[in-house]
Design an enzyme around this catalytic site. Structure first.
Site, PDB file in Angstrom:
ATOM      1  N   LYS A 121     -10.134  -0.242  10.589  1.00  0.00           N
ATOM      2  CA  LYS A 121     -10.444  -1.437   9.780  1.00  0.00           C
ATOM      3  C   LYS A 121     -10.800  -2.618  10.685  1.00  0.00           C
ATOM      4  O   LYS A 121     -11.330  -3.616  10.227  1.00  0.00           O
ATOM      5  CB  LYS A 121      -9.244  -1.818   8.904  1.00  0.00           C
TER       6      LYS A 121
ATOM      7  N   CYS B   3      -4.673   2.590  -3.571  1.00  0.00           N
ATOM      8  CA  CYS B   3      -3.348   2.999  -3.068  1.00  0.00           C
ATOM      9  C   CYS B   3      -2.297   1.923  -3.298  1.00  0.00           C
ATOM     10  O   CYS B   3      -1.430   1.687  -2.444  1.00  0.00           O
ATOM     11  CB  CYS B   3      -3.399   3.345  -1.577  1.00  0.00           C
TER      12      CYS B   3
ATOM     13  N   GLN C 284      -4.289  -4.849   7.069  1.00  0.00           N
ATOM     14  CA  GLN C 284      -5.292  -5.875   6.736  1.00  0.00           C
ATOM     15  C   GLN C 284      -5.063  -7.131   7.585  1.00  0.00           C
ATOM     16  O   GLN C 284      -6.012  -7.761   8.037  1.00  0.00           O
ATOM     17  CB  GLN C 284      -5.221  -6.247   5.248  1.00  0.00           C
TER      18      GLN C 284
ATOM     19  N   HIS D  95       0.868  -1.182   0.000  1.00  0.00           N
ATOM     20  CA  HIS D  95       0.000   0.000   0.000  1.00  0.00           C
ATOM     21  C   HIS D  95       0.906   1.234   0.000  1.00  0.00           C
ATOM     22  O   HIS D  95       2.016   1.188   0.535  1.00  0.00           O
ATOM     23  CB  HIS D  95      -0.829  -0.049   1.289  1.00  0.00           C
TER      24      HIS D  95
ATOM     25  N   ASP E 258       3.423  -4.442   7.707  1.00  0.00           N
ATOM     26  CA  ASP E 258       2.225  -3.620   7.621  1.00  0.00           C
ATOM     27  C   ASP E 258       1.027  -4.543   7.823  1.00  0.00           C
ATOM     28  O   ASP E 258       0.654  -5.309   6.939  1.00  0.00           O
ATOM     29  CB  ASP E 258       2.167  -2.941   6.241  1.00  0.00           C
TER      30      ASP E 258
HETATM   31  C1  LIG Z   1      -2.361  -2.790   3.503  1.00  0.00           C
HETATM   32  C2  LIG Z   1      -2.650  -1.408   4.005  1.00  0.00           C
HETATM   33  N1  LIG Z   1      -1.670  -0.713   4.593  1.00  0.00           N
HETATM   34  C3  LIG Z   1      -1.868   0.506   5.093  1.00  0.00           C
HETATM   35  C4  LIG Z   1      -3.095   1.109   5.019  1.00  0.00           C
HETATM   36  C5  LIG Z   1      -3.254   2.479   5.578  1.00  0.00           C
HETATM   37  O1  LIG Z   1      -4.151   2.513   6.654  1.00  0.00           O
HETATM   38  P1  LIG Z   1      -4.493   3.936   7.272  1.00  0.00           P
HETATM   39  O2  LIG Z   1      -5.027   4.765   6.157  1.00  0.00           O
HETATM   40  O3  LIG Z   1      -5.517   3.672   8.325  1.00  0.00           O
HETATM   41  O4  LIG Z   1      -3.230   4.479   7.817  1.00  0.00           O
HETATM   42  C6  LIG Z   1      -4.147   0.450   4.395  1.00  0.00           C
HETATM   43  C7  LIG Z   1      -5.466   1.107   4.226  1.00  0.00           C
HETATM   44  O5  LIG Z   1      -6.158   0.915   3.254  1.00  0.00           O
HETATM   45  C8  LIG Z   1      -3.919  -0.862   3.887  1.00  0.00           C
HETATM   46  O6  LIG Z   1      -4.899  -1.556   3.309  1.00  0.00           O
END
Ligand SMILES: Cc1ncc(COP(=O)(O)O)c(C=O)c1O
Length: 413
Positions: A233, A371, A210, A130, A207
């Site tokens: 999430k 993203c 998910q 992401h 990360d």
């Molecule tokens: C795999 C992954 N990493 C990071 C994020 C970023 O999360 P946040 O926007 O809550 O910081 C997301 C959000 O869609 C995600 O799906």
């Protein structure tokens, strides 16, 4: 234990009663909410906990000596303990509250990363990352001259661990990798990633934005140096994220933001810093949001992650079956180990148009880049539609999505 899962059952209709928003009609039709990977809806247990925090135990934390300051501090710190237990961290001081997963990754890149990574040093990411786990490392490329290397996936979206390992070399200073892809659903074998990186002395950030929602996470068993996730999430509020960091790292890292709460002493000519995690929580933290996240963790725990995963896996497999019947759809991501996310495109139609059309049938899916632009480029597309499942989704909702897609296909063909 939640009454919906007593005696081995999974009473999804009972679970749905916990989520008031799911009863909202959309264009006069029942809502089918399949945008959970972007943000999940909140159960009453979380909403009530937020209300209680604001109405019965609200004040600033750590600073006051009065009753409410103590009550708020206790609730906030007890949320930290819940998060530590949720990740099986060795100690609660390894849990830093942030605004979201994005801020957690930035924190590591700006402090741990910037200290260690110099011109020509390498950072290994996967092509599935992401942007939150790409851009902070690009900053190090732009500002320090670091080099980013990309671990590939195959056409089905399987993570290629041996190809990943080939990228690790004497100049690799960091591995930052997703636990579960937010577009393909691919689950990365993070324990093995950590094993192979650590064999070369390379630290690993995971990360878990998910992964923390859908998979069991035991940071001690995985062995990672850092694990980031985000509350919204995981059925919690927005404005709260988590960085788990091994204590030895957090203790050695310079602070991120400066301000109140993160210092020990401030003089005219010098400052000394507090201990982790407070060293990384400058200013008034997201107090009530952290408390709400604690309630979300309790809620998920009352149902059980294994039961949730079984339910979501069944939905995802059923969604694959139903979508495969629609001849003009291409599904992205059929990895052997895959979470509850289904991305697809419809021949001859832009994903935005498809999502807009099925929205009129009450079906909420995501359409766009998610993203993950480098990953989209890997598959030669610029956008997809994405349906992502949560603990409250049902088979009949998958049917509603499939029916809406068939109508959309008929419009476009
Ligand atoms: C795999 C992954 N990493 C990071 C994020 C970023 O999360 P946040 O926007 O809550 O910081 C997301 C959000 O869609 C995600 O799906």
């Amino acid at each position: 234990m939640h009454p919906a899962v007593k005696n081995g059952a999974y009473d999804v209709e009972r679970i749905r009663e916990d989520f008031p928003i799911l009863a909202t009609p959309v264009y006069g039709k029942p809502l089918v909410y399949l945008d959970n990977a972007a943000s999940a809806q909140k159960p009453k247990a979380v909403l009530d906990r937020l209300q209680h925090a604001y109405t019965a135990e609200y004040a600033n934390v750590h600073r006051g000596l009065h009753y409410l300051a103590n009550a708020a501090t206790e609730a906030y710190e007890s949320a930290r303990e819940k998060v530590a237990a949720f990740l099986n961290a060795g100690r609660k001081e390894e849990i830093v509250f942030t605004r979201n997963a994005t801020e957690a990754v930035n924190l590591v890149a700006y402090t741990f990363g910037r200290e260690r990574i110099k011109a020509g040093d390498e950072i290994v990411l996967s092509i599935m990352e992401h942007h939150s786990n790409i851009v902070p490392w690009h900053f190090l490329r732009e500002r320090q001259g670091a080099v980013i290397k990309w671990a590939p996936v195959d056409d089905e979206g399987n993570f290629l661990i041996d190809e990943f390992e080939k990228l690790l070399g004497p100049r690799t200073k960091m591995v930052a990798i997703t636990h579960m892809s937010n577009m393909l659903g691919t689950v990365v074998p993070v324990k093995e990633v950590v094993r192979r990186a650590h064999a070369r002395g390379i630290p690993v950030l995971i990360d878990g934005a998910q992964g923390a929602v859908h998979l069991d996470v035991d940071v001690q068993d995985i062995g990672c140096d850092f694990y980031a996730f985000t509350g919204h999430k995981l059925y919690g509020p927005t404005g709260i994220g988590v960085l788990y960091g091994k204590h030895e790292h957090l203790a050695a890292m310079p602070p991120f933001n400066g301000g109140g709460e993160m210092i020990r002493e401030v003089f005219e000519d010098r400052i000394t810093y507090g201990e982790p995690p407070h060293k990384f929580e400058a200013g008034t933290p997201p107090i009530v949001q952290a408390i709400g996240l604690g309630a979300a963790i309790d809620y998920v725990g009352s149902i059980g992650k294994a039961r949730i995963r079984a339910h979501e896996t069944e939905l995802r497999k059923y969604a694959h079956e139903r979508l495969r019947e629609i001849n003009s759809l291409r599904i992205f991501g059929t990895a052997r180990d895959k979470g509850a996310i289904v991305s697809f495109e419809m021949k001859g139609a832009h994903p935005h148009d498809v999502a807009t059309i099925i929205d009129r049938a009450g079906v909420a899916v995501r359409a766009g880049t998610h993203c993950v632009m480098p990953l989209l480029a890997r598959y030669g597309v610029t956008a997809t539609c994405r349906a992502s499942f949560a603990l409250y989704n049902t088979r009949s909702e998958v049917d509603r999505m499939a029916e809406a897609l068939i109508k959309a296909r008929d419009l476009f063909s």
